[in-house]
Design an enzyme around this catalytic site. Structure first.
Site, PDB file in Angstrom:
ATOM      1  N   SER A  88     -45.336 -11.422  99.256  1.00  0.00           N
ATOM      2  CA  SER A  88     -46.410 -10.508  98.861  1.00  0.00           C
ATOM      3  C   SER A  88     -45.877  -9.079  98.754  1.00  0.00           C
ATOM      4  O   SER A  88     -44.741  -8.792  99.112  1.00  0.00           O
ATOM      5  CB  SER A  88     -47.552 -10.559  99.881  1.00  0.00           C
ATOM      6  OG  SER A  88     -47.188  -9.886 101.076  1.00  0.00           O
ATOM      7  N   SER A 231     -52.235  -4.054 102.574  1.00  0.00           N
ATOM      8  CA  SER A 231     -51.520  -4.742 103.644  1.00  0.00           C
ATOM      9  C   SER A 231     -52.500  -5.222 104.708  1.00  0.00           C
ATOM     10  O   SER A 231     -53.248  -4.426 105.282  1.00  0.00           O
ATOM     11  CB  SER A 231     -50.484  -3.805 104.284  1.00  0.00           C
ATOM     12  OG  SER A 231     -49.895  -4.402 105.423  1.00  0.00           O
TER      13      SER A 231
END
Length: 284
Positions: A88, A231
């Site tokens: 990611s 995040s």
């Protein structure tokens, strides 16, 4: 369901080792005794017969062949260095999707594979380290974030996207503007402990993470991604707006190791898209 690769590796090493040991203790003496008996009965021995009597069972042959290789992999992966791929963009711009990294497994102590019990203390995580850890909500999943808060620290993240540690603002310097998720993003040079690194913030007011203040409990670490607005990290702690994402601090027993280098990047593994090595280097 996630595969527990360390457990699979330990089982494979154990089974192949037991096969090799069983051959050494039981089967090999039997083969030697059979060859000796044959040679005693037939002075003019047939080499083909001797070779057949000497031949190891196929399962034993595989076990003896794989055991040293698997054992070396187990030792290297469990106690020295383990490779990971970044799935990611939560650590952009430091780490990009598809980066292959190396993680030092002994930087924070020697741990037993599978059990993850620390048997030898080496050092503690330092503020600014990039750390791989087992996701508190699902220990079979590995996460990577930056260590922001240590035990006893008071962390505050404000609505204007500023980070405070023990009431002191973390130093940051604007570097420039880059394409962002929702238009444009700003890059900052941040000084976190001894680590000087880049962080990324979306220019608009949108934030996926909550602002707030958190106290880091003993033997825990407050983790944040360098891509501050994209995040899932320790800021999700008792967040009523997104309870499915909350996981909070990382306990010491969840630590996997310290990320220290990028050795390859391959965002989209295909035959017509080969890996590149332009991002190879040490992490900071």
């Amino acid at each position: 369901m996630s595969l527990n690769f360390p457990l699979i590796l330990v089982i494979a090493v154990t089974l192949s080792g037991l096969l090799a040991l069983f051959d050494l203790v039981v089967l090999a003496p039997r083969r030697r005794a059979a060859i000796a008996a044959y040679e005693g009965r037939f002075p003019e021995r047939d080499p083909a017969v001797v070779e057949k009597l000497r031949k190891e069972p196929l399962l034993v042959e595989y076990g003896k062949s794989f055991f040293p290789v698997l054992a070396i992999v187990l030792v290297l992966r469990s106690f020295l260095v383990e490779p990971f791929q970044i799935p990611s963009g939560s650590m952009k711009p430091t780490l990009e999707v598809g980066d292959f990294i190396l993680v030092n497994k002994f930087a924070y102590g020697i741990r037993l594979p599978v059990l993850d019990a620390k048997i030898i203390d080496v050092d503690d995580p330092q503020r600014g380290d990039i750390m791989v850890f087992r996701y508190p909500n699902d220990p079979n999943i590995n996460y990577i974030k930056r260590v922001v808060g240590l035990a006893g620290d008071r962390i505050r993240y404000t609505s204007d996207k500023r980070l405070f540690i023990n009431d002191k603002s973390v130093a940051e310097q604007l570097i420039g503007e880059v394409p962002g998720t929702l238009g444009s993003a700003l890059l900052y040079q941040e000084q976190l402990g001894a680590a000087e690194h880049l962080i990324r913030k979306e220019m608009n007011r949108y934030r996926m993470q909550p602002d707030g203040e958190w106290q880091v409990p003993p033997d825990h670490y407050f983790m944040m991604g360098d891509n501050r607005d994209n995040s899932n990290d320790s800021r999700y702690w008792h967040d009523a707006k997104m309870p499915e994402s909350e996981w909070g601090m990382v306990p010491d027993e969840n630590i996997v190791g310290k990320a220290f280098a990028i050795w390859m990047s391959w965002p989209d593994p295909k035959l017509d898209n080969l890996p590149n090595f332009t991002r190879v280097g040490l992490l900071h």
